[in-house]
Design a protein around this motif. Sequence first.
Motif, short mmCIF file in Angstrom:
data_model
loop_
_atom_site.label_atom_id
_atom_site.label_comp_id
_atom_site.label_asym_id
_atom_site.label_seq_id
_atom_site.Cartn_x
_atom_site.Cartn_y
_atom_site.Cartn_z
N THR A 114 0.35 -1.08 0.29
CA THR A 114 0.18 0.18 -0.27
C THR A 114 0.95 1.45 0.33
OG1 THR A 114 -2.22 -1.16 1.12
CG2 THR A 114 -1.87 1.37 0.87
N LEU A 115 1.79 1.22 1.30
CA LEU A 115 2.94 2.48 0.57
C LEU A 115 3.75 2.38 -0.62
CD1 LEU A 115 4.69 1.91 4.44
CD2 LEU A 115 2.69 3.88 3.79
N LEU A 116 4.34 1.46 -1.56
CA LEU A 116 4.15 1.47 -2.25
C LEU A 116 3.83 2.01 -3.89
CD1 LEU A 116 6.46 -1.65 -2.40
CD2 LEU A 116 7.68 0.32 -2.04
N HIS A 117 2.08 1.84 -3.42
CA HIS A 117 1.10 2.59 -4.39
C HIS A 117 1.23 3.91 -4.45
CE1 HIS A 117 -2.34 2.24 -6.40
NE2 HIS A 117 -3.12 3.32 -5.40
N TYR A 118 1.09 4.71 -3.24
CA TYR A 118 1.29 5.95 -2.97
C TYR A 118 2.41 6.59 -2.93
CZ TYR A 118 -3.35 5.57 -1.04
OH TYR A 118 -4.77 5.21 -1.00
N ILE A 119 3.28 6.04 -3.08
CA ILE A 119 4.70 6.26 -3.18
C ILE A 119 5.22 6.60 -4.44
CG2 ILE A 119 7.56 6.23 -2.18
CD1 ILE A 119 6.58 5.35 0.37
N LYS A 120 4.84 5.93 -5.06
CA LYS A 120 5.46 5.47 -6.90
C LYS A 120 5.20 6.87 -7.21
CE LYS A 120 6.02 1.77 -10.72
NZ LYS A 120 5.24 0.98 -10.33
N PRO A 121 3.92 7.49 -7.65
CA PRO A 121 4.08 7.98 -8.30
C PRO A 121 4.12 9.49 -7.54
CG PRO A 121 1.62 7.19 -7.16
CD PRO A 121 2.07 7.05 -6.99
N LEU A 122 4.53 9.67 -6.51
CA LEU A 122 4.75 10.40 -5.60
C LEU A 122 6.50 10.51 -6.13
CD1 LEU A 122 4.01 10.35 -2.23
CD2 LEU A 122 3.26 12.44 -4.09
N TRP A 123 7.30 9.33 -6.36
CA TRP A 123 8.85 9.35 -7.25
C TRP A 123 8.76 9.98 -8.35
CZ3 TRP A 123 12.67 9.75 -3.97
CH2 TRP A 123 13.81 8.70 -4.49
N ASN A 172 7.17 12.14 -10.73
CA ASN A 172 6.51 13.31 -10.59
C ASN A 172 7.75 14.24 -9.29
OD1 ASN A 172 6.31 16.12 -8.78
ND2 ASN A 172 4.76 15.53 -10.35
N ARG A 173 8.67 15.05 -10.28
CA ARG A 173 10.12 15.47 -9.61
C ARG A 173 9.76 16.59 -9.02
NH1 ARG A 173 13.39 18.71 -14.21
NH2 ARG A 173 10.90 20.08 -15.17
N LYS A 174 9.33 17.15 -8.49
CA LYS A 174 8.70 18.06 -7.57
C LYS A 174 8.79 17.96 -6.26
CE LYS A 174 6.66 22.09 -10.74
NZ LYS A 174 5.82 23.53 -10.67
N ALA A 175 7.60 16.52 -5.97
CA ALA A 175 7.17 15.72 -5.20
C ALA A 175 8.49 14.76 -4.59
CB ALA A 175 5.78 14.53 -5.89
N ARG A 176 9.39 14.60 -5.82
CA ARG A 176 10.39 14.03 -5.15
C ARG A 176 11.21 14.58 -3.69
NH1 ARG A 176 11.63 11.72 -10.22
NH2 ARG A 176 13.29 12.93 -10.29
N VAL A 177 11.35 15.48 -4.95
CA VAL A 177 11.89 16.23 -4.19
C VAL A 177 11.59 16.76 -3.01
CG1 VAL A 177 13.38 18.70 -4.02
CG2 VAL A 177 13.60 17.70 -5.97
N GLY A 178 10.30 16.87 -2.61
CA GLY A 178 9.67 18.05 -1.68
C GLY A 178 9.93 16.14 -0.97
N LEU A 179 9.42 15.39 -1.11
CA LEU A 179 10.45 13.85 -1.06
C LEU A 179 11.37 13.26 0.65
CD1 LEU A 179 7.94 11.42 0.37
CD2 LEU A 179 9.09 10.19 -1.67
N ALA A 226 -8.90 12.69 -1.69
CA ALA A 226 -7.92 12.29 -0.66
C ALA A 226 -6.85 13.20 -0.69
CB ALA A 226 -7.69 10.84 -0.99
N SER A 227 -6.34 13.24 -2.13
CA SER A 227 -5.48 14.48 -2.69
C SER A 227 -5.48 15.95 -2.03
CB SER A 227 -5.15 14.57 -4.58
OG SER A 227 -6.49 15.32 -4.80
N ILE A 276 1.79 16.71 -5.57
CA ILE A 276 1.20 16.10 -5.36
C ILE A 276 -0.54 16.44 -5.62
CG2 ILE A 276 -0.89 15.40 -3.43
CD1 ILE A 276 1.17 15.32 -1.24
N ASP A 277 -0.19 17.26 -6.20
CA ASP A 277 -1.44 18.46 -6.88
C ASP A 277 -1.16 18.46 -8.23
OD1 ASP A 277 -3.79 20.02 -7.01
OD2 ASP A 277 -2.46 21.93 -7.49
N GLU A 278 0.30 18.39 -8.94
CA GLU A 278 0.58 17.99 -10.22
C GLU A 278 0.19 16.31 -10.40
OE1 GLU A 278 4.23 18.49 -11.54
OE2 GLU A 278 3.84 20.86 -11.07
N ILE A 279 -0.30 15.40 -9.97
CA ILE A 279 -0.71 13.78 -9.78
C ILE A 279 -1.90 13.66 -9.67
CG2 ILE A 279 -0.76 12.19 -8.85
CD1 ILE A 279 2.24 12.76 -7.70
N SER A 280 -2.32 15.05 -8.81
CA SER A 280 -3.74 14.31 -9.01
C SER A 280 -4.61 15.32 -9.74
CB SER A 280 -4.61 14.25 -7.00
OG SER A 280 -3.91 15.84 -6.90
N ASN A 281 -4.41 15.88 -10.11
CA ASN A 281 -5.10 16.80 -11.17
C ASN A 281 -4.47 16.88 -12.65
OD1 ASN A 281 -5.36 19.12 -13.01
ND2 ASN A 281 -5.92 20.20 -11.16
#
Length: 306
Positions: free
Chosen positions: A22-31, A33-40, A218-219, A295-300
């Motif tokens: 479940t964690l990997l399912h949510y982290i994968k799209p964050l990783w 995305n370049r902005k989300a990866r830096v923020g994470l 959720a986003s 997160i905004d870019e991933i969900s929008n």
Amino acid sequence: MAIVVSKQSTINKKRKIRVISTLLHYIKPLWKNRKARVGLLITIFYILLATVGPLIVPKPVIVNVNPNMIFLPPMLNPYYILGTGPIGCSILGDIVWGSTFILEVSFLAGLFNTLIGIAVGMIAGYKGGILDNVLMSINDIMMTMPSLILILILATMIKTTNPFILAGILSISGWTGLARAIRSQVLLMKSLPYVEVAKVLDLGSFHIVFREIMPTIASYIAIHFILNVESALYASVGLYFLGILPVNQYNWGVMISEALNSAAIYGTSAFWYLLWPSVFVVLFMVGLIFLSYGIDEISNPRLRSR
């Protein structure tokens, strides 16, 4: 007995695997995305700084103040790599040991704001009627109140160092915007066909709210949580900077205040004591902002297609 134990261990392993997947399912799209990866990465760094850092960096304890160690610039010594403070203590030690309390308060305040906003918005939007009118009236009253003045008054009266109580003070009215936004979304979605089908099947309010409606927003909730953490960090550092809360040597706000009192902005030897806590505050803000943008870019879909 052995069979029961083996079955229990198998169930526990399956649960762990399910949680990790479940964690990997949510982290994968964050990783991805370049902005989300830096923020994470920045956020993970600060979490490790607050949890693992105190186990590695010794706690700054000064028994006898050495005048020769006061406000020194960065040195090659790893413990004094960022310089020293007004009593000869390590700036690195102060920042590391102060990060735990700062992050506790920030994340707790963000969590309190988010949970209250979800509860009020969901109940008001889904139930409607008199309950909706009462909750939204309270929400509107809290929105019109000057939150900064309320926080200053409560912080001055209570004078607490408990992170849970301080987080509660900082979340006195930060939930109102989320509550109204969630109510609007719930009012819109509860009349959609798939929600109506769930009602006809008598799946229950809990299932409809948390399985049908909640995933679609959720986003937005995640972004609001991150922004609440950001505002709580600014507020907690600001309260300590103003001297409203009890002085804590390891708090970043106290460090900035002491540096300014030592004329750090005029280029004195206290400059490093002002610079480093300010850098750590700003860097954490940058990490949270990048994470929320990601997160905004991933969900929008509109942002994702650019």
